[in-house]
Design a protein around this motif. Structure first.
Motif, PDB file in Angstrom:
ATOM      1  N   SER A 131      44.652  12.669  22.079  1.00 49.91           N
ATOM      2  CA  SER A 131      43.572  12.811  23.056  1.00 49.91           C
ATOM      3  C   SER A 131      42.480  13.749  22.554  1.00 49.91           C
ATOM      4  CB  SER A 131      44.145  13.338  24.374  1.00 49.91           C
ATOM      5  OG  SER A 131      43.113  13.616  25.284  1.00 49.91           O
ATOM      6  N   ARG A 132      41.233  13.364  22.832  1.00 50.26           N
ATOM      7  CA  ARG A 132      40.077  14.205  22.519  1.00 50.26           C
ATOM      8  C   ARG A 132      39.239  14.483  23.763  1.00 50.26           C
ATOM      9  NH1 ARG A 132      40.839  17.117  18.717  1.00 50.26           N
ATOM     10  NH2 ARG A 132      38.594  17.495  18.598  1.00 50.26           N
ATOM     11  N   ASP A 133      39.831  14.257  24.923  1.00 51.36           N
ATOM     12  CA  ASP A 133      39.175  14.519  26.202  1.00 51.36           C
ATOM     13  C   ASP A 133      40.112  15.381  27.027  1.00 51.36           C
ATOM     14  OD1 ASP A 133      36.881  13.342  28.214  1.00 51.36           O
ATOM     15  OD2 ASP A 133      38.774  13.676  29.262  1.00 51.36           O
ATOM     16  N   LEU A 134      39.589  16.437  27.622  1.00 51.91           N
ATOM     17  CA  LEU A 134      40.437  17.410  28.289  1.00 51.91           C
ATOM     18  C   LEU A 134      41.106  16.835  29.533  1.00 51.91           C
ATOM     19  CD1 LEU A 134      41.265  20.286  27.718  1.00 51.91           C
ATOM     20  CD2 LEU A 134      39.446  21.089  29.204  1.00 51.91           C
ATOM     21  N   LEU A 135      40.398  16.014  30.299  1.00 49.26           N
ATOM     22  CA  LEU A 135      41.005  15.413  31.473  1.00 49.26           C
ATOM     23  C   LEU A 135      42.055  14.382  31.083  1.00 49.26           C
ATOM     24  CD1 LEU A 135      41.113  15.283  34.529  1.00 49.26           C
ATOM     25  CD2 LEU A 135      39.263  13.583  34.474  1.00 49.26           C
ATOM     26  N   LEU A 136      41.794  13.622  30.037  1.00 47.28           N
ATOM     27  CA  LEU A 136      42.787  12.676  29.534  1.00 47.28           C
ATOM     28  C   LEU A 136      44.022  13.420  29.032  1.00 47.28           C
ATOM     29  CD1 LEU A 136      43.549   9.755  28.774  1.00 47.28           C
ATOM     30  CD2 LEU A 136      42.382  10.115  26.580  1.00 47.28           C
ATOM     31  N   PHE A 137      43.806  14.532  28.373  1.00 42.83           N
ATOM     32  CA  PHE A 137      44.911  15.384  27.924  1.00 42.83           C
ATOM     33  C   PHE A 137      45.768  15.805  29.118  1.00 42.83           C
ATOM     34  CE2 PHE A 137      46.814  19.488  27.034  1.00 42.83           C
ATOM     35  CZ  PHE A 137      47.275  19.384  25.731  1.00 42.83           C
ATOM     36  N   PHE A 138      45.120  16.221  30.219  1.00 39.73           N
ATOM     37  CA  PHE A 138      45.869  16.651  31.402  1.00 39.73           C
ATOM     38  C   PHE A 138      46.643  15.487  32.022  1.00 39.73           C
ATOM     39  CE2 PHE A 138      45.915  16.849  36.058  1.00 39.73           C
ATOM     40  CZ  PHE A 138      46.756  17.945  36.233  1.00 39.73           C
ATOM     41  N   GLU A 144      54.094  12.643  31.447  1.00 40.79           N
ATOM     42  CA  GLU A 144      55.412  12.861  30.855  1.00 40.79           C
ATOM     43  C   GLU A 144      56.444  13.317  31.883  1.00 40.79           C
ATOM     44  OE1 GLU A 144      56.484  12.525  27.394  1.00 40.79           O
ATOM     45  OE2 GLU A 144      54.803  11.195  27.800  1.00 40.79           O
ATOM     46  N   LEU A 145      56.003  13.935  32.968  1.00 35.33           N
ATOM     47  CA  LEU A 145      56.945  14.494  33.933  1.00 35.33           C
ATOM     48  C   LEU A 145      57.808  13.415  34.580  1.00 35.33           C
ATOM     49  CD1 LEU A 145      54.765  17.151  35.822  1.00 35.33           C
ATOM     50  CD2 LEU A 145      56.187  17.449  33.796  1.00 35.33           C
ATOM     51  N   ILE A 146      57.215  12.278  34.892  1.00 34.90           N
ATOM     52  CA  ILE A 146      57.940  11.247  35.633  1.00 34.90           C
ATOM     53  C   ILE A 146      59.089  10.652  34.817  1.00 34.90           C
ATOM     54  CG2 ILE A 146      57.695   9.056  36.877  1.00 34.90           C
ATOM     55  CD1 ILE A 146      54.731   9.824  37.295  1.00 34.90           C
ATOM     56  N   ALA A 172      55.688  21.336  36.670  1.00 35.35           N
ATOM     57  CA  ALA A 172      54.613  21.043  37.627  1.00 35.35           C
ATOM     58  C   ALA A 172      53.879  22.323  38.014  1.00 35.35           C
ATOM     59  CB  ALA A 172      55.191  20.360  38.864  1.00 35.35           C
ATOM     60  N   GLY A 173      54.611  23.435  38.131  1.00 32.31           N
ATOM     61  CA  GLY A 173      53.954  24.714  38.398  1.00 32.31           C
ATOM     62  C   GLY A 173      52.997  25.101  37.285  1.00 32.31           C
ATOM     63  N   GLY A 174      53.414  24.886  36.044  1.00 28.80           N
ATOM     64  CA  GLY A 174      52.518  25.154  34.922  1.00 28.80           C
ATOM     65  C   GLY A 174      51.318  24.227  34.918  1.00 28.80           C
ATOM     66  N   SER A 175      51.517  22.992  35.382  1.00 25.64           N
ATOM     67  CA  SER A 175      50.418  22.027  35.401  1.00 25.64           C
ATOM     68  C   SER A 175      49.314  22.433  36.368  1.00 25.64           C
ATOM     69  CB  SER A 175      50.948  20.645  35.783  1.00 25.64           C
ATOM     70  OG  SER A 175      51.878  20.187  34.815  1.00 25.64           O
ATOM     71  N   VAL A 176      49.664  23.191  37.408  1.00 29.58           N
ATOM     72  CA  VAL A 176      48.635  23.690  38.328  1.00 29.58           C
ATOM     73  C   VAL A 176      47.642  24.570  37.575  1.00 29.58           C
ATOM     74  CG1 VAL A 176      48.218  25.142  40.350  1.00 29.58           C
ATOM     75  CG2 VAL A 176      50.150  23.543  40.332  1.00 29.58           C
ATOM     76  N   PHE A 177      48.158  25.464  36.737  1.00 30.74           N
ATOM     77  CA  PHE A 177      47.277  26.327  35.944  1.00 30.74           C
ATOM     78  C   PHE A 177      46.491  25.513  34.920  1.00 30.74           C
ATOM     79  CE2 PHE A 177      50.698  29.132  37.386  1.00 30.74           C
ATOM     80  CZ  PHE A 177      49.959  30.180  37.929  1.00 30.74           C
ATOM     81  N   LEU A 178      47.131  24.486  34.371  1.00 30.65           N
ATOM     82  CA  LEU A 178      46.431  23.632  33.409  1.00 30.65           C
ATOM     83  C   LEU A 178      45.263  22.916  34.081  1.00 30.65           C
ATOM     84  CD1 LEU A 178      46.318  22.417  30.552  1.00 30.65           C
ATOM     85  CD2 LEU A 178      47.920  20.658  31.318  1.00 30.65           C
ATOM     86  N   LEU A 179      45.493  22.377  35.274  1.00 32.04           N
ATOM     87  CA  LEU A 179      44.423  21.678  35.984  1.00 32.04           C
ATOM     88  C   LEU A 179      43.284  22.634  36.347  1.00 32.04           C
ATOM     89  CD1 LEU A 179      43.281  19.187  37.383  1.00 32.04           C
ATOM     90  CD2 LEU A 179      44.643  19.769  39.404  1.00 32.04           C
ATOM     91  N   MET A 180      43.620  23.838  36.791  1.00 32.51           N
ATOM     92  CA  MET A 180      42.581  24.818  37.107  1.00 32.51           C
ATOM     93  C   MET A 180      41.756  25.158  35.875  1.00 32.51           C
ATOM     94  SD  MET A 180      44.857  27.295  39.592  1.00 32.51           S
ATOM     95  CE  MET A 180      43.608  28.575  39.648  1.00 32.51           C
ATOM     96  N   GLY A 181      42.419  25.288  34.733  1.00 27.74           N
ATOM     97  CA  GLY A 181      41.696  25.563  33.498  1.00 27.74           C
ATOM     98  C   GLY A 181      40.802  24.415  33.086  1.00 27.74           C
TER      99      GLY A 181
END
Length: 501
Positions: A131-138, A144-146, A172-181
């Motif tokens: 991935s070279r797009d930050l939203l696509l990366f997220f 992967e979680l599912i 999922a808790g870590g993903s909250v911080f990732l999405l905020m970033g």
């Protein structure tokens, strides 16, 4: 830009092919397994052909780049590309997933769903590393979680639901911080989102804001890597997951956190990375010693291997925060090396459980005589884990050592203390590794085989999987320049940009 979308084809082929699994008969386990194995192998061959034909190791820029507008309203793009940092991880993903598919041959319950989830993970992991797009990366990070949750909850051990829930809550808790970033840096200074890696890597932020962004991304990646104290989900997950799932977790999933630290934290926020590096060096050193001591106290075989993984992943942390090319080269080698060694140890641990139905080391003993092939291979991978010269972990950990010692960022005495801590961890490694061999394979047989289970040594399929993993460990240990040549230019470019900003 390429005329043919090679990377899009590589990313989407596994999940597209997996959609046809629903057409297979419910009880056609052999057909489902053979089909999935063929898809995984074709994917590996496709990426090998693509990279060998079109990738230039001497070019530090993004190659095989693709950029397609996906959602016009959000200006969301499907951006893919690879460089020297990601190509090794993509190839590792293909190699380990193919062997994990073969290792999962005994799985017959809900076979179609199991293999669909494995192929879905395959696509998600390759997509994330490309991935070279930050939203696509997220989105791919979340994707992967599912599959992992379902693989744990449906094909795990007795405490599988607890382990799956703990994994989901942590990540999922870590993903909250990732999405905020992602939203924070995407909308910083603009009313429209800027999510392209190429644009974001050249942006600068006020130091306080950069520190906030840095810590947000760091928390997400620290949980996945994992870094203490966010590691407690890992032993439970490995302890309950099927060993083919453990191969994917140890071989690939943990590396996503390390990749994120280099790709985003180090490249996007160099000032914050430099400011926090001394503290994270201390944490990494503590993690090596703590996890090694904790591993020694584990009676469960899979949990002992899991804590050893936590200890070895700490070398990746030290290499990232050494702020020198030698240490970063060591990090990349350690990522690949541990991907092979960790996957192999969990595979052999799982095959031993299939035979003796025991996971507690104090209940085992004397397995070497009835199962000499298992004993030989487990011993070989244990020696690889303790960084025996001539194997991949030795050169990786040596480069991290050398990077810390020669780093101009730190004073002499702190470097000596860090290397002493690393040395203590390396001394502890053979203690817990060799104690596994002693408790499992030596002495008298402490157990009786249950009905329907026999003391059968490794078969051709299992020998093929283990040998296939062992060969690159030896190859990298003897000739590491093959991997270093792929990432060398990119490492130099990262550090040049890092120190020039």
């Amino acid at each position: 830009m390429n005329s043919f979308p090679w990377l899009t084809t590589i990313v989407l082929f596994p999940i597209f092919a997996s959609s046809f699994l629903c057409l297979f008969p419910h009880k056609g386990n052999k057909v489902v397994r053979s089909y999935t194995l063929c898809i995984a192998l074709l994917e590996l061959l496709l990426m090998t052909y693509t990279f060998s034909s079109f990738f230039e190791p001497d070019d530090p820029l993004i190659q095989l780049a693709e950029d397609y507008q996906w959602i016009r309203f959000f200006d969301f793009h499907w951006r893919l590309g690879i460089d020297g940092l990601s190509i090794g991880l993509v190839l590792l993903t293909g190699f380990i997933t193919t062997l994990a598919t073969l290792a999962a041959w005994p799985v017959t319950r809900y076979s179609r769903l199991f293999h669909f989830l494995m192929l879905a993970m395959y696509s998600g992991q390759i997509g994330l590393f490309s991935s070279r797009d930050l939203l696509l990366f997220f989105l791919l990070w979340e994707f992967e979680l599912i599959p992992v949750y379902l693989l744990l909850a449906m094909w795990g051990g007795k405490k599988r639901l607890y382990s799956a829930t703990k994994f989901l809550l942590y990540t999922a808790g870590g993903s909250v911080f990732l999405l905020m970033g992602v939203l924070g840096i995407g909308f910083y200074g603009s009313t429209e989102p800027i999510l392209s890696f190429e644009t974001l890597v050249n942006r600068s932020y006020p130091v306080p804001l950069e520190i906030i962004f840095y810590l947000g991304f760091f928390l997400a990646f620290a949980i996945k890597l994992p870094i203490i104290p966010f590691h407690t989900w890992l032993p439970h997950t490995h302890g309950e997951a099927h060993y083919s799932t453990c191969m994917l977790l140890a071989g690939i999933l943990l590396k996503m956190g390390a990749y994120g630290l280099v790709r985003i934290n180090m490249e996007f926020f160099p000032h914050a990375h430099s400011r926090f590096s001394p503290w994270f060096l201390i944490i990494g050193t503590m993690q090596i010693i703590y996890a090694a001591l904790t591993s020694l106290g584990q009676k469960n075989l899979k949990k002992r291997i899991a804590y050893s993984s936590v200890s070895h992943m700490a070398f990746i942390i030290l290499g990232i925060f050494s702020l020198i090319d030698t240490g970063l080269h060591g990090t990349i080698l350690q990522i690949i090396s541990h991907g092979f060694i960790g996957a192999a140890l969990f595979f052999l641990g799982g095959t031993s459980y299939d035979r003796v139905r025991l996971v507690y080391l104090d209940e085992m003993g004397g397995i070497a005589i009835p199962m000499p092939k298992l004993f030989t291979l487990f011993s070989s991978f244990s020696l690889a884990s303790l960084a025996l010269p001539g194997m991949s972990a030795f050169i990786a950990e040596f480069l991290v050592f050398f990077g810390i010692i020669t780093s101009p960022k730190y004073l002499f005495m702190p470097k000596i203390l860090i290397t002493l801590g690393m040395g203590l961890g390396i001394i502890l490694t053979p203690i817990y590794s060799l104690s596994i061999l002693r408790q499992m394979f030596y002495g008298y047989k402490n157990f009786h085989f249950r009905r329907n289970y026999s003391c059968v040594d490794l078969g051709p399929r299992e020998l093929f999987v283990a040998t296939s993993i062992f060969l690159p460990i030896i190859g990298i240990g003897i000739y590491p320049d093959f991997l270093l040549s792929l990432s060398g230019e990119k490492v130099e470019a990262i550090l040049l940009t890092f120190f020039s900003r």
